[in-house]
Design an enzyme around this catalytic site. Structure first.
Site, PDB file in Angstrom:
ATOM      1  N   ILE A  92       0.805  -1.134  -0.115  1.00  0.00           N
ATOM      2  CA  ILE A  92      -0.059   0.004   0.068  1.00  0.00           C
ATOM      3  C   ILE A  92       0.818   1.293   0.075  1.00  0.00           C
ATOM      4  CG2 ILE A  92      -1.793   1.502   1.333  1.00  0.00           C
ATOM      5  CD1 ILE A  92      -2.808  -1.272   2.288  1.00  0.00           C
ATOM      6  N   LYS A 105       5.302   2.311   0.820  1.00  0.00           N
ATOM      7  CA  LYS A 105       6.508   2.060   1.234  1.00  0.00           C
ATOM      8  C   LYS A 105       7.420   3.493   1.492  1.00  0.00           C
ATOM      9  CE  LYS A 105      10.447  -0.791  -0.387  1.00  0.00           C
ATOM     10  NZ  LYS A 105      10.363  -1.453   0.790  1.00  0.00           N
ATOM     11  N   GLY A 106       7.916   3.326   2.661  1.00  0.00           N
ATOM     12  CA  GLY A 106       8.925   4.497   3.175  1.00  0.00           C
ATOM     13  C   GLY A 106       9.935   3.870   3.550  1.00  0.00           C
ATOM     14  N   PRO A 107      10.877   4.889   3.935  1.00  0.00           N
ATOM     15  CA  PRO A 107      12.381   4.387   4.234  1.00  0.00           C
ATOM     16  C   PRO A 107      12.496   3.807   5.455  1.00  0.00           C
ATOM     17  CG  PRO A 107      12.122   6.615   4.596  1.00  0.00           C
ATOM     18  CD  PRO A 107      10.880   6.445   4.005  1.00  0.00           C
ATOM     19  N   VAL A 138       3.604  -0.660   4.315  1.00  0.00           N
ATOM     20  CA  VAL A 138       2.334  -0.851   4.751  1.00  0.00           C
ATOM     21  C   VAL A 138       1.903  -1.846   3.541  1.00  0.00           C
ATOM     22  CG1 VAL A 138       0.191  -0.265   5.241  1.00  0.00           C
ATOM     23  CG2 VAL A 138       1.764   1.445   5.937  1.00  0.00           C
ATOM     24  N   LYS A 150       1.207  -2.924   9.027  1.00  0.00           N
ATOM     25  CA  LYS A 150       2.423  -2.159   9.059  1.00  0.00           C
ATOM     26  C   LYS A 150       3.764  -2.560   9.620  1.00  0.00           C
ATOM     27  CE  LYS A 150       3.878   2.478  11.049  1.00  0.00           C
ATOM     28  NZ  LYS A 150       3.366   3.665  11.910  1.00  0.00           N
ATOM     29  N   ASP A 190      -0.901  14.629  14.541  1.00  0.00           N
ATOM     30  CA  ASP A 190      -0.529  14.357  13.072  1.00  0.00           C
ATOM     31  C   ASP A 190      -1.860  14.545  12.025  1.00  0.00           C
ATOM     32  OD1 ASP A 190       0.955  14.216  10.963  1.00  0.00           O
ATOM     33  OD2 ASP A 190       1.442  12.104  11.284  1.00  0.00           O
TER      34      ASP A 190
END
Length: 442
Positions: free
Chosen positions: A28, A30-32, A36, A51, A151
């Protein structure tokens, strides 16, 4: 089509246990430092969102530690509310933490507004009021448990399904904090996305639940107009936030209800003690159960949100590219975040500022300069801002920014297009064109 390696998750004992119970379907986000996934439970065939947090990268990132992961898990596990994404299970180990949430079929609220309007769905004040009420009910519940979300932004607001009557689901508790007592304050520090930060957060003062309510005001402004109340460079955004300087003039504000604008001004109040609480908001006429706001379709607002989404997509793609492992080796403290990027939000995970601002690494300065200029370009493209005296200084700063000039001059097509839009206003607002030096507007 993703390669097999793109789908691969961290090969650990924790992941082996996860794979025993769940079949990973696709990515879903993709971060560093986290990814997810959408996954299917092998026994029940029910869909979940997983996650996965890489603990090693998390510990190396600026302002983060393993304790923060445990705090997120503890907070998510303690929350059960119809308008919150529900944590169902956790598979935790020394290398990776997998958090299993109920699957939410809809995407973030701004993308859903545009998608549904394109399919003939009416987007009106009544719809915006419905979503804002659900968000505030979720926050009222969190605040009753002494939790500050910190947030609130479109990326963290999903719609539960594809149905037209889908409820809202609030997620993104990775930087939420639980206070010991209702009277306790969060420690000073700029946390979150600059465009959604409350004045007291920007000013590095102690803050509490009321910081969330300011962010609700920013989101409400966006859902009603399709624009952010504070735009421009990060420094200009901070200045406008601390002074509470925003505009309710011109279109589409001229045909939005007084009740909506009244609640908005009570949320975007600089003094947190005078700002409306969640309880006060739920009693306001614009959110009252017996009151039905206008059902007239907000066509201009939808178009503005569409343009806002395009900027977010562009930013998200650039951030994802720059943060690619081929470009950004360990340590990962230098990964590019969204805290100074255009639009105030990103369609990407791990982009929220979590502590003291860190200077941009030398190899990222050029990328950040170009991305930061996108907000200034948006100001020049927005005709309504040119004619709005309340944002005159915003436009003036963009026009007088020498670094911005150089970026424009490297792209003659973009330069000519911007000035084709600005030229009609040269006679009306000649003072705006005083700082362009060698740039000929004739």
């Amino acid at each position: 089509m993703r390669s097999q390696q793109d789908w691969r998750i961290i090969d650990t004992e924790e992941t082996a246990l996860l794979s025993h119970h769940y079949q990973i379907a696709d990515i879903i986000e993709k971060g560093p430092i986290c990814t997810v996934y959408r996954a299917i439970h092998r026994n029940t065939s029910k869909t979940y969102t997983i996650k996965s947090i890489d603990v090693r990268k998390y510990n190396l990132a600026a302002g983060l530690s393993e304790k923060d992961i445990h705090k997120e898990v503890e907070i998510c596990a303690s929350l059960t509310h119809p308008f919150l994404c529900q944590l169902r299970d956790v598979i935790e180990g020394p290398n990776v933490v997998h958090m299993i949430f109920d699957y939410v079929e809809g995407s973030d609220i701004c993308f859903e507004v545009v998608k549904r309007a394109g399919s003939g769905f009416v987007y009106s004040e009544a719809v915006a009021s419905h979503y804002i009420r659900q968000l505030i009910e979720a926050l009222q519940y969190m605040h009753s448990k002494n939790i500050v979300h910190r947030d609130i932004r479109p990326h963290n607001l999903l719609l539960s399904s594809k149905d037209n009557n889908a409820s809202l689901k609030l997620r993104g508790s990775s930087i939420a904090i639980r206070l010991d007592t209702p009277d306790q304050k969060c420690p000073p520090g700029r946390v979150g996305i600059p465009h959604f930060m409350a004045p007291e957060v920007v000013a590095n003062q102690d803050y509490d639940f009321q910081a969330d309510m300011w962010s609700v005001g920013v989101l409400m402004y966006l859902l009603l107009s399709g624009k952010l109340p504070f735009t421009g460079s990060k420094e200009h955004v901070y200045e406008c936030i601390t002074e509470g300087k925003y505009s309710l003039h011109g279109s589409p504000w001229c045909y939005l209800s007084d009740a909506a604008k009244d609640l908005l001004t009570r949320l975007l109040t600089v003094d947190p003690k005078a700002r409306f609480t969640a309880e006060q908001c739920l009693k306001h006429i614009w959110l009252a159960d017996k009151t039905v706001p206008s059902r007239k379709h907000l066509n201009e607002t939808v178009e503005n949100i569409r343009q806002y989404n395009q900027r977010r997509k562009l930013k998200s793609n650039i951030i994802a590219t720059v943060n690619n492992a081929r470009w950004n080796k360990f340590p990962v403290y230098s990964f590019l975040s969204a805290d100074s990027m255009p639009g105030g939000d990103a369609c990407d995970s791990d982009c929220t500022q979590r502590g003291p601002e860190v200077s941009t690494s030398e190899d990222m300065v050029g990328v950040e300069s170009v991305l930061s200029s996108l907000d200034q370009m948006a100001v020049l493209f927005d005709r309504s801002l040119v004619m709005d005296a309340a944002t005159d200084d915003e436009l003036q700063k963009a026009l007088n920014d020498r670094e911005f000039h150089e970026i424009l001059l490297t792209n003659e097509t973009l330069f000519e297009h911007i000035f084709s839009l600005l030229l009609p206003y040269k006679e009306i607002e000649p003072k705006l064109f005083g700082g362009w030096g060698r740039m000929d507007l004739e």
